[in-house]
Design an enzyme around this catalytic site. Structure first.
Site, PDB file in Angstrom:
ATOM      1  N   ASP A  12       0.942  -1.121   0.060  1.00  0.00           N
ATOM      2  CA  ASP A  12      -0.086   0.234   0.044  1.00  0.00           C
ATOM      3  C   ASP A  12       0.931   1.159   0.009  1.00  0.00           C
ATOM      4  O   ASP A  12       2.081   1.016   0.355  1.00  0.00           O
ATOM      5  CB  ASP A  12      -0.885   0.126   1.056  1.00  0.00           C
ATOM      6  N   ALA A  13       0.374   2.171  -0.611  1.00  0.00           N
ATOM      7  CA  ALA A  13       1.407   3.514  -0.450  1.00  0.00           C
ATOM      8  C   ALA A  13       1.032   4.558   0.731  1.00  0.00           C
ATOM      9  O   ALA A  13       2.219   4.626   1.371  1.00  0.00           O
ATOM     10  CB  ALA A  13       1.087   4.556  -2.023  1.00  0.00           C
ATOM     11  N   TYR A  14      -0.092   5.024   0.741  1.00  0.00           N
ATOM     12  CA  TYR A  14      -0.263   6.016   1.694  1.00  0.00           C
ATOM     13  C   TYR A  14      -0.327   5.564   3.155  1.00  0.00           C
ATOM     14  O   TYR A  14      -1.545   4.914   3.251  1.00  0.00           O
ATOM     15  CB  TYR A  14      -1.532   7.091   1.251  1.00  0.00           C
ATOM     16  N   THR A  16       1.767   3.416   4.468  1.00  0.00           N
ATOM     17  CA  THR A  16       2.532   2.100   4.544  1.00  0.00           C
ATOM     18  C   THR A  16       3.743   2.634   4.011  1.00  0.00           C
ATOM     19  O   THR A  16       4.947   2.575   5.141  1.00  0.00           O
ATOM     20  CB  THR A  16       1.860   1.357   4.016  1.00  0.00           C
ATOM     21  N   ARG A  43      -7.262  13.385   6.458  1.00  0.00           N
ATOM     22  CA  ARG A  43      -6.959  11.847   5.975  1.00  0.00           C
ATOM     23  C   ARG A  43      -8.396  11.095   6.373  1.00  0.00           C
ATOM     24  O   ARG A  43      -8.487  10.035   5.551  1.00  0.00           O
ATOM     25  CB  ARG A  43      -5.719  11.440   6.745  1.00  0.00           C
ATOM     26  N   SER A 118      -2.297   0.802  -4.963  1.00  0.00           N
ATOM     27  CA  SER A 118      -2.789   1.978  -4.029  1.00  0.00           C
ATOM     28  C   SER A 118      -4.053   2.728  -4.730  1.00  0.00           C
ATOM     29  O   SER A 118      -4.483   2.579  -6.108  1.00  0.00           O
ATOM     30  CB  SER A 118      -1.853   3.133  -4.173  1.00  0.00           C
ATOM     31  N   ASN A 119      -4.926   3.363  -3.995  1.00  0.00           N
ATOM     32  CA  ASN A 119      -5.895   3.811  -4.128  1.00  0.00           C
ATOM     33  C   ASN A 119      -5.557   5.137  -5.144  1.00  0.00           C
ATOM     34  O   ASN A 119      -6.441   5.777  -5.861  1.00  0.00           O
ATOM     35  CB  ASN A 119      -6.690   4.541  -2.926  1.00  0.00           C
ATOM     36  N   LYS A 151     -10.065   0.390  -2.877  1.00  0.00           N
ATOM     37  CA  LYS A 151      -9.855  -0.765  -1.872  1.00  0.00           C
ATOM     38  C   LYS A 151     -10.699  -0.449  -0.696  1.00  0.00           C
ATOM     39  O   LYS A 151     -11.137   0.900  -0.246  1.00  0.00           O
ATOM     40  CB  LYS A 151      -8.408  -0.555  -1.461  1.00  0.00           C
ATOM     41  N   SER A 175       0.405  -3.786   4.416  1.00  0.00           N
ATOM     42  CA  SER A 175      -0.210  -2.317   4.611  1.00  0.00           C
ATOM     43  C   SER A 175      -0.295  -2.144   6.136  1.00  0.00           C
ATOM     44  O   SER A 175      -0.268  -2.860   6.881  1.00  0.00           O
ATOM     45  CB  SER A 175      -1.775  -2.403   4.202  1.00  0.00           C
ATOM     46  N   ASN A 177      -2.816   0.448   6.788  1.00  0.00           N
ATOM     47  CA  ASN A 177      -4.006   0.621   7.034  1.00  0.00           C
ATOM     48  C   ASN A 177      -4.635  -0.606   7.188  1.00  0.00           C
ATOM     49  O   ASN A 177      -4.804  -1.624   6.400  1.00  0.00           O
ATOM     50  CB  ASN A 177      -4.712   1.203   5.595  1.00  0.00           C
ATOM     51  N   PHE A 179      -7.902  -1.348   7.585  1.00  0.00           N
ATOM     52  CA  PHE A 179      -8.941  -1.781   6.563  1.00  0.00           C
ATOM     53  C   PHE A 179      -8.370  -2.352   5.310  1.00  0.00           C
ATOM     54  O   PHE A 179      -9.044  -3.426   4.684  1.00  0.00           O
ATOM     55  CB  PHE A 179      -9.911  -0.443   6.294  1.00  0.00           C
ATOM     56  N   ASP A 180      -7.226  -1.914   4.749  1.00  0.00           N
ATOM     57  CA  ASP A 180      -6.614  -2.436   3.794  1.00  0.00           C
ATOM     58  C   ASP A 180      -6.177  -4.042   4.071  1.00  0.00           C
ATOM     59  O   ASP A 180      -6.362  -4.758   3.003  1.00  0.00           O
ATOM     60  CB  ASP A 180      -5.658  -1.398   3.301  1.00  0.00           C
TER      61      ASP A 180
HETATM   62  C1  2OP Z   1      -3.522   3.702  -0.471  1.00  0.00           C
HETATM   63  O1  2OP Z   1      -4.085   3.025  -1.193  1.00  0.00           O
HETATM   64  C2  2OP Z   1      -5.244   3.292   1.382  1.00  0.00           C
HETATM   65  O2  2OP Z   1      -4.701   5.333   0.951  1.00  0.00           O
HETATM   66  C3  2OP Z   1      -4.083   4.165   0.863  1.00  0.00           C
HETATM   67  O3  2OP Z   1      -2.618   4.172  -0.745  1.00  0.00           O
END
Ligand code: 2OP
Length: 248
Positions: A12-14, A16, A43, A118-119, A151, A175, A177, A179-180
């Site tokens: 995952d990006a944001y 992670t 966020r 990523s989203n 996601k 991840s 996150n 939820f992810d």
């Molecule tokens: C992402 O998809 C969940 O924001 C997060 O990178």
């Protein structure tokens, strides 16, 4: 977990690889004293908008969602940015800080295919990955945008196999996150959850302060494991623990 052959590690990006809290500097500079609250509401709303738009069948890409959630945040706080200030805050999303352990962790995993799922929209992600030098390390940067859903929809995780040519059973998805992590587990990937705030640290944080900080609330809402009965295969405290799991 029993022996597994991992051929690809997908991040995952944001939140992670990239620290979404690193917008706090620019938000506080724009509106002194409001940095922390802007950062947390922004966020929280950004993720909420991904789920709401997915449910409403009103997809807009993540750059629109990120703008709209920033507008929401500043509006509820009664703050009126100039176009220049708004753009300066938004710009941080393509210059987010990498977590300090991210680059070394990726380097240690050479031998596996490495990717982001990523989203984020392709444009946002490609600029961010380039700005932070990860384009030289990653084999692919996969955006959910081609599926027009976010996601944790299974359709998002489905993008890994055609992009990397690796079966879900041979993918380790990483991840922070929760939820992810649950979404990836529900889909059938092997999952490592980066538990940056343990339950004990969380409990301590409530006791420490006599008022609830926005960041503490954020940690409670987004940085603890969900109660879906979809536990990750691994819980690790940072990205540095991944190479040992994958045994590259
Ligand atoms: C992402 O998809 C969940 O924001 C997060 O990178």
């Amino acid at each position: 977990m029993a022996q597994m052959t991992i051929r690809a590690v997908v991040f995952d990006a944001y939140g992670t690889l990239y620290d979404v809290q690193s917008v706090a500097g620019v938000t506080d500079q724009a509106f002194p004293g409001y940095g922390e609250i802007i950062t947390q509401i922004w966020r929280l709303k950004q993720l909420e908008y991904t789920w709401l738009r997915s449910l409403m069948d009103r997809y807009e890409d993540f750059s629109v969602i990120t703008r709209d959630s920033l507008t929401y945040t500043l509006t509820v706080l009664g703050l009126k940015p100039t176009a220049d200030i708004f753009d300066r805050i938004m710009d941080k999303y393509v210059h987010l800080d990498l977590y300090p352990d991210a680059k070394q962790a990726l380097t240690d995993l050479k031998g596996c295919k490495l990717a982001i799922l990523s989203n984020g929209s392709a444009d946002m992600l490609n600029v961010l990955v380039h700005n932070t030098g990860l384009d030289k390390i990653l084999d692919a940067t996969i955006s959910v945008d081609s599926k027009k859903i976010f996601k944790p929809s299974p359709q998002a995780y489905m993008l890994i196999e055609p992009n990397l040519g690796v079966k879900p059973s041979e993918v380790l998805f990483v991840s922070s996150n929760s939820f992810d992590a649950c979404g990836a587990k529900a889909f059938g990937l092997n999952v490592a959850w980066i538990e940056r705030v343990t339950a004990d640290a969380m409990a301590l944080e409530w006791k420490k302060n006599d008022f609830v900080r926005p960041l503490t609330m954020f940690k409670a809402m987004r940085m603890q494991m969900e109660q879906f009965g979809l536990d990750p295969d691994y819980r690790i405290s940072g990205l540095g623990g991944l190479a040992t799991l994958v045994r590259v």
